[in-house]
Design an enzyme around this catalytic site. Structure first.
Site, PDB file in Angstrom:
ATOM      1  N   GLY A   1       0.802  -1.213   0.000  1.00  0.00           N
ATOM      2  CA  GLY A   1       0.000   0.000   0.000  1.00  0.00           C
ATOM      3  C   GLY A   1       0.840   1.271   0.000  1.00  0.00           C
ATOM      4  N   SER A   2       1.895   1.287   0.795  1.00  0.00           N
ATOM      5  CA  SER A   2       2.721   2.503   0.891  1.00  0.00           C
ATOM      6  C   SER A   2       3.314   2.860  -0.462  1.00  0.00           C
ATOM      7  CB  SER A   2       3.844   2.313   1.909  1.00  0.00           C
ATOM      8  OG  SER A   2       3.309   2.041   3.184  1.00  0.00           O
TER       9      SER A   2
ATOM     10  N   GLN B   1      -7.821  -0.204   3.340  1.00  0.00           N
ATOM     11  CA  GLN B   1      -8.730  -0.765   4.355  1.00  0.00           C
ATOM     12  C   GLN B   1     -10.064  -1.211   3.745  1.00  0.00           C
ATOM     13  OE1 GLN B   1      -8.251  -1.389   7.615  1.00  0.00           O
ATOM     14  NE2 GLN B   1      -6.160  -0.603   7.635  1.00  0.00           N
TER      15      GLN B   1
ATOM     16  N   SER C   1      -3.316  -3.190  -0.582  1.00  0.00           N
ATOM     17  CA  SER C   1      -2.284  -3.996   0.069  1.00  0.00           C
ATOM     18  C   SER C   1      -2.852  -5.349   0.457  1.00  0.00           C
ATOM     19  CB  SER C   1      -1.784  -3.270   1.319  1.00  0.00           C
ATOM     20  OG  SER C   1      -0.856  -4.072   1.985  1.00  0.00           O
TER      21      SER C   1
ATOM     22  N   HIS D   1      -1.832  -7.660   2.672  1.00  0.00           N
ATOM     23  CA  HIS D   1      -1.808  -8.182   4.051  1.00  0.00           C
ATOM     24  C   HIS D   1      -2.941  -7.653   4.922  1.00  0.00           C
ATOM     25  CE1 HIS D   1       0.062  -4.841   6.506  1.00  0.00           C
ATOM     26  NE2 HIS D   1       0.471  -4.440   5.318  1.00  0.00           N
TER      27      HIS D   1
ATOM     28  N   THR E   1      12.104  -7.699 -10.649  1.00  0.00           N
ATOM     29  CA  THR E   1      11.515  -8.994 -10.975  1.00  0.00           C
ATOM     30  C   THR E   1      10.275  -9.230 -10.118  1.00  0.00           C
ATOM     31  OG1 THR E   1      13.681  -9.802 -11.566  1.00  0.00           O
ATOM     32  CG2 THR E   1      12.001 -11.474 -11.128  1.00  0.00           C
TER      33      THR E   1
ATOM     34  N   CYS F   1       2.275   6.426  18.586  1.00  0.00           N
ATOM     35  CA  CYS F   1       3.231   6.604  19.675  1.00  0.00           C
ATOM     36  C   CYS F   1       4.517   5.892  19.317  1.00  0.00           C
ATOM     37  CB  CYS F   1       2.668   6.040  20.957  1.00  0.00           C
ATOM     38  SG  CYS F   1       3.803   6.118  22.331  1.00  0.00           S
TER      39      CYS F   1
HETATM   40  C1  PLP Z   1      -1.755  -0.526   6.056  1.00  0.00           C
HETATM   41  C2  PLP Z   1      -2.097   0.688   5.321  1.00  0.00           C
HETATM   42  C3  PLP Z   1      -1.224   1.242   4.373  1.00  0.00           C
HETATM   43  C4  PLP Z   1       0.149   0.693   4.126  1.00  0.00           C
HETATM   44  O1  PLP Z   1       0.126  -0.521   3.436  1.00  0.00           O
HETATM   45  P1  PLP Z   1       1.476  -1.425   3.428  1.00  0.00           P
HETATM   46  O2  PLP Z   1       1.164  -2.517   2.483  1.00  0.00           O
HETATM   47  O3  PLP Z   1       1.671  -1.876   4.826  1.00  0.00           O
HETATM   48  O4  PLP Z   1       2.575  -0.541   2.937  1.00  0.00           O
HETATM   49  C5  PLP Z   1      -1.628   2.356   3.678  1.00  0.00           C
HETATM   50  N1  PLP Z   1      -2.835   2.906   3.882  1.00  0.00           N
HETATM   51  C6  PLP Z   1      -3.717   2.406   4.781  1.00  0.00           C
HETATM   52  C7  PLP Z   1      -5.050   3.045   4.940  1.00  0.00           C
HETATM   53  C8  PLP Z   1      -3.373   1.291   5.541  1.00  0.00           C
HETATM   54  O5  PLP Z   1      -4.239   0.809   6.433  1.00  0.00           O
END
Ligand code: PLP
Length: 399
Positions: free
Chosen positions: A74-75, A183, A203, A205, A241, A328
């Site tokens: 996601g990042s 999300q 993302s 995970h 790759t 935090c």
């Molecule tokens: C977890 C999350 C990300 C980051 O995704 P990663 O795959 O961990 O880099 C970005 N945006 C939101 C809203 C998330 O909950």
């Protein structure tokens, strides 16, 4: 010795992989191990599988196969989408971006960096329920606006934003619309065509797929720019790759999530609502985020007079793995930017608890949490000097 039962309710942070995803990955380590860029048969088998996966992903979100770009998660997808739109805008002299003040840090920090590079960003303020309106977006768009980026669903307070309406406004104003849907995808219905989305980050995970893999949807006609230079993978837009095993796991996890979405949402909503009802019986507590317009598995509450971090550690000792939702990190005790964006006073925002369910959770889990949280809150309040002042009337209750 009996092992302690662990209740994992931090699924907004990450999820356990589902069995189907794990099984789907196995063949790509030793059987289909080729490099999709190789011209020989071993490579071409991998290439074919890669494109099959791309088509499946596209199908899940109503996109075309060639509009899907695999990323490390996601990042990366957020970074690439926002930077691409900024670069495209810059060519036309457009250096203004519209977003919200409660985005994920992958978005916020990318925007902060662009501000240092000369871009101007309007951070729309969310209301006390963690929502914004399409009208706010419409009013913020200027002739020099290059991009609107608004998250689909918030990772801390779980609110679901009016994405289709915001997309409509952006279409009418001819501004690129990106949404961080990390999300949302796999949890609530997402369709990029119906919801007028130009770019969307995902993302794996967060829906029981593997970590370190995700994708960016980029509508045909929007020219994506590279973050990572190198080979010509991903139509030349993302070198490196391809991680075929991870992509296979993501596809399997998303298939299971989409197939079971309705059933899961129903179950999670019931758990969520039961927990909200139970936790709000605690005096001087409040729910953060809209009561109804929220992700099925998200509960976020504040308890006055306590520190969220202490609450988490004590709950962990009781086998409950939750989150404060607060950033935090590295010793800084700043409360969550999301809760501050909702207008909560610092003192209240510090006492937050985020519970995020997966379909693995049960009603017994909820009963246990409802039984234990009030005890821990009471214990912490009894040793809190702030709570003593509140009780003596030396300072006013804020919630
Ligand atoms: C977890 C999350 C990300 C980051 O995704 P990663 O795959 O961990 O880099 C970005 N945006 C939101 C809203 C998330 O909950």
């Amino acid at each position: 010795m009996e092992s302690k039962k662990i209740i994992y309710v931090d699924n907004a942070a990450t999820t356990a992989m589902c069995d189907e995803a794990i099984a789907a990955m196995a063949p790509y380590f030793k059987e289909v191990y080729g490099n999709p860029s190789s011209l020989h048969s071993i490579g071409q088998i991998a290439k074919e599988e890669l494109e099959n996966f791309r088509a499946k992903i596209a199908n899940f979100i109503g996109a075309e196969q060639r509009e899907i770009y695999f990323t490390s998660g996601g990042s990366e997808a957020d970074n690439q989408a926002i930077r691409s739109a900024a670069m495209l805008g810059e060519i036309k002299g457009k250096r203004h971006i519209v977003s919200t003040n409660f985005e994920h840090h992958a978005v916020l920090h990318t925007l902060k960096r662009l501000q240092k590079e000369g871009f101007e960003v309007t951070y729309l303020p969310v209301d006390c329920n963690g929502l914004i309106t399409a009208k706010q977006v419409e009013e913020a768009i200027r002739p020099d606006t290059a991009l609107v980026t608004v998250m689909f669903a918030n990772n801390e307070v779980g609110t679901i934003l009016p994405i289709k309406e915001i997309g409509e406004v952006c279409r009418a104003k001819k501004v690129i619309f990106h949404t961080d849907a990390v999300q949302a995808v796999g949890h609530v219905p997402v369709n990029v065509k119906e919801q007028n989305i130009d770019m969307l980050s995902v993302s794996a995970h967060k829906f029981h797929g593997p970590k370190g893999v995700g994708f960016l949807y980029c509508r045909r006609g929007v020219a994506l720019k590279n973050l990572i230079e190198g080979g010509a993978q991903e139509r030349g837009k993302r070198a490196g790759t391809e991680n075929l095993a991870a992509i296979a796991g993501m596809v399997a996890a998303l298939r299971i999530a989409v197939e079971n979405m309705e059933k899961n949402a129903k179950k999670l909503t019931a758990l969520r609502d039961k927990l909200i009802e139970g936790l709000l019986k605690i005096p001087h507590s409040k729910l953060n985020g809209d009561r109804l317009c929220r992700l099925p598995g998200n509960v976020n509450t504040c308890f006055e007079g306590i520190e969220g971090e202490s609450l988490l550690l004590l709950l962990d000792a009781k086998g409950i793995c939750a989150s404060s939702g607060s950033a935090c990190t590295s010793g800084s005790l700043d409360p969550s930017h999301v809760l501050l964006a909702l207008g909560l006073p610092h003192e209240v925002a510090h006492g937050s608890l985020r519970i995020s369910f997966s379909e693995e959770n049960t009603e017994e889990d909820v009963d246990y949490i409802i039984q234990e949280v009030p005890k821990v809150v009471e214990y912490l309040r009894n040793i809190s000097p702030v709570w003593e002042q509140l009780e003596k009337g030396e300072r006013p209750h804020l919630i």
